[in-house]
Design a protein around this motif. Structure first.
Motif, PDB file in Angstrom:
ATOM      1  N   MET A 334      17.936  26.508  10.956  1.00 42.08           N
ATOM      2  CA  MET A 334      19.313  26.738  10.493  1.00 42.08           C
ATOM      3  C   MET A 334      20.004  27.757  11.397  1.00 42.08           C
ATOM      4  N   ALA A 335      19.337  28.885  11.648  1.00 38.38           N
ATOM      5  CA  ALA A 335      19.956  29.958  12.437  1.00 38.38           C
ATOM      6  C   ALA A 335      20.208  29.510  13.875  1.00 38.38           C
ATOM      7  N   GLY A 336      19.295  28.677  14.388  1.00 41.48           N
ATOM      8  CA  GLY A 336      19.425  28.186  15.764  1.00 41.48           C
ATOM      9  C   GLY A 336      20.649  27.303  15.950  1.00 41.48           C
ATOM     10  N   LYS A 337      21.168  26.728  14.862  1.00 44.09           N
ATOM     11  CA  LYS A 337      22.329  25.818  14.989  1.00 44.09           C
ATOM     12  C   LYS A 337      23.655  26.544  14.801  1.00 44.09           C
ATOM     13  N   LEU A 338      23.617  27.828  14.449  1.00 45.83           N
ATOM     14  CA  LEU A 338      24.886  28.546  14.196  1.00 45.83           C
ATOM     15  C   LEU A 338      25.652  28.713  15.506  1.00 45.83           C
ATOM     16  N   VAL A 339      26.970  28.488  15.449  1.00 44.89           N
ATOM     17  CA  VAL A 339      27.727  28.482  16.706  1.00 44.89           C
ATOM     18  C   VAL A 339      27.803  29.849  17.388  1.00 44.89           C
ATOM     19  N   ASN A 340      27.800  30.915  16.606  1.00 45.84           N
ATOM     20  CA  ASN A 340      27.902  32.231  17.273  1.00 45.84           C
ATOM     21  C   ASN A 340      26.561  32.737  17.807  1.00 45.84           C
ATOM     22  N   LYS A 341      25.516  31.925  17.684  1.00 43.96           N
ATOM     23  CA  LYS A 341      24.192  32.205  18.272  1.00 43.96           C
ATOM     24  C   LYS A 341      23.649  33.607  17.976  1.00 43.96           C
ATOM     25  N   PRO A 342      23.448  33.927  16.715  1.00 44.17           N
ATOM     26  CA  PRO A 342      22.826  35.223  16.405  1.00 44.17           C
ATOM     27  C   PRO A 342      21.356  35.221  16.842  1.00 44.17           C
ATOM     28  N   THR A 343      20.801  36.399  17.078  1.00 45.83           N
ATOM     29  CA  THR A 343      19.354  36.455  17.314  1.00 45.83           C
ATOM     30  C   THR A 343      18.654  36.238  15.978  1.00 45.83           C
ATOM     31  N   ILE A 344      17.411  35.763  16.039  1.00 49.18           N
ATOM     32  CA  ILE A 344      16.681  35.412  14.816  1.00 49.18           C
ATOM     33  C   ILE A 344      15.419  36.263  14.738  1.00 49.18           C
ATOM     34  N   HIS A 345      15.203  36.899  13.589  1.00 43.38           N
ATOM     35  CA  HIS A 345      14.074  37.819  13.444  1.00 43.38           C
ATOM     36  C   HIS A 345      13.252  37.438  12.216  1.00 43.38           C
ATOM     37  N   ILE A 346      11.997  37.118  12.469  1.00 44.77           N
ATOM     38  CA  ILE A 346      11.078  36.753  11.384  1.00 44.77           C
ATOM     39  C   ILE A 346       9.809  37.584  11.590  1.00 44.77           C
ATOM     40  N   PRO A 347       9.448  38.420  10.633  1.00 48.40           N
ATOM     41  CA  PRO A 347       8.302  39.310  10.875  1.00 48.40           C
ATOM     42  C   PRO A 347       6.991  38.540  11.039  1.00 48.40           C
ATOM     43  N   PRO A 348       6.044  39.105  11.800  1.00 46.61           N
ATOM     44  CA  PRO A 348       4.722  38.479  11.861  1.00 46.61           C
ATOM     45  C   PRO A 348       4.108  38.467  10.460  1.00 46.61           C
TER      46      PRO A 348
END
Ligand code: KG4
Ligand code: ZN
Length: 387
Positions: A334-348
């Motif tokens: 979902m986040a990868g498709k956002l037009v403003n291209k935010p960085t994506i953070h998912i903890p280990p």
């Protein structure tokens, strides 16, 4: 900038945890040591966390856990023991709430005693804030670099926190600056996982069990025709609140229907009396899969709606349910498709469920902002609010 070291303590629920975190103001925070003494085995026979048992187990484990993390941190030189390591600690961060009061009190009492005896400042940390800061330690680089661009989240950041005690969408404008955009009106997502797991006869904690059972339905032929059609609560309503209790009830009715039990004992609706049966393995797996689909889709849809509205520079996932494979994948997509291209953070994975490293990370940012307190100004608060 001088290096600062934080000893962190977490005991809000069923994990006794302590960690040492080091930061120098520029580089990412480093986990020097991170020890979690889990109580899961003790609670499994009750099918959930038993508060009395939890606080007693915390009382037994807190000092050995703190000692172990100090020794493992490598501070204080070879063979110096926990006392020498403690000399290099600048402040003690501790979860003061929200959580089970008896459990919180054990960690807070340990932190206060150390702070008093060794004359160290203390930093009370909200448990939710701790989960958010699991995205601010160096380990995320390893697990996450292609999406995070090797940086800590930039502000404003949209954070989806999902655990056994809370579920919310938070807009973080800066360190310590939070706006709650939405929260669950009833059950937390993790709580729903745990309750549905219980219904299916699975062990506590239910999240990993449901996830493993749902994995069996990867094979298309195993899908039961028509599916079970569980609701996606509130996805088409305005605002960013969640509600999971209706979904849990829909699962309960489905299970009763399949078993041939009456839905409602006063009216006897549902299956025919005398024809009750056990669910097949495939039916149980289908329930797990369809329930997980409903939770993940609901969480991700709401996060997407909030991201489109607020256009954050980064998106973070946090909390125990962030360990869920399907949620991690769907959130990333979902986040990868956002037009403003935010960085994506998912903890280990090891930073998703309760741990003290995340508490130390939050503590470090409070420490550099000079927000430490004296031991006598800190108390446990079972209902502590983030804002
Ligand atoms: O953050 P956490 O350790 O404790 C709280 O602050 O509540 O979260 C625990 C919750 C439990 O409800 C557990 O079932 C859920 O996180 N959980 C998962 C998974 N691993 C843990 N839920 C879904 N999938 C998982 N893999
Ligand atoms: Zn937690």
């Amino acid at each position: 900038m001088k290096k600062s070291r934080i000893l962190a303590i977490e005991s809000s629920c069923d994990e006794t945890a302590a960690a040492v975190i080091e930061g120098n103001g520029e580089a990412l925070l480093e986990i020097k040591s991170n020890v979690v003494a889990s109580q899961i085995d003790l609670h499994q026979k009750f099918g959930g966390v038993f508060p009395e048992v939890a606080s007693r187990a915390h009382a037994e484990k807190i000092l050995p856990t703190i000692e172990e993390t100090l020794v493992k941190s490598g501070l204080g030189g070879e063979g110096g023991g926990w006392q020498k390591a403690m000399e290099e600690i600048d402040a003690i961060a501790v979860t003061y709430g929200p959580g089970l009061i008896g459990s919180l009190m054990v960690g807070v009492a340990a932190a206060k005693t150390l702070a008093y005896a060794l004359d160290k400042p203390i930093i009370p940390i909200n448990h939710w804030e701790g989960h958010i800061y699991s995205n601010f330690v160096r380990e995320f680089l390893i697990s996450n670099s292609q999406f995070s661009k090797g940086r800590i989240p930039e502000f404003p950041s949209l954070v989806l926190t999902v655990s056994g005690g809370h579920t919310s969408l938070i807009l973080m404008r800066d360190h310590g600056d939070y706006e709650i955009l939405g929260r669950t009106l009833d059950d937390a997502a993790g709580e729903a996982f745990d309750k549905v797991a219980k219904l299916l006869g699975l062990r506590y904690p239910g999240g990993p069990e449901i996830s493993a059972l749902a994995d069996r339905i990867k094979n298309k032929e195993l899908r039961i025709k028509g599916g079970y059609d569980f609701p996606r609560p509130m996805v088409n309503e305005p605002g960013f609140d969640f509600s999971f209790s209706g979904l849990k009830t829909a699962v309960l009715y489905k299970v009763r229907g399949l078993r041939g039990e009456p839905f409602d004992c006063t009216r006897g609706k549902g299956g025919e009396a005398g024809k009750q049966r056990k669910l097949s393995g495939n039916e149980r797996a289908m329930i797990a899969k369809e329930f997980q689909d409903a939770v993940v889709e609901t969480l991700v849809k709401k996060a997407e709606q909030a991201a489109k509205r607020y256009q954050p520079r980064s998106l973070c996932l946090a909390g125990g349910v962030a360990a869920n494979k399907q949620l991690r994948q769907a959130f990333k997509e979902m986040a990868g498709k956002l037009v403003n291209k935010p960085t994506i953070h998912i903890p280990p994975l090891f930073l998703t469920t309760d741990n003290a490293a995340m508490i130390g990370a939050a503590g470090y940012y409070h420490y550099v902002a000079h927000q430490e307190k004296k031991w006598y100004d800190v108390d446990a608060d079972a209902n502590a609010l983030l804002v």
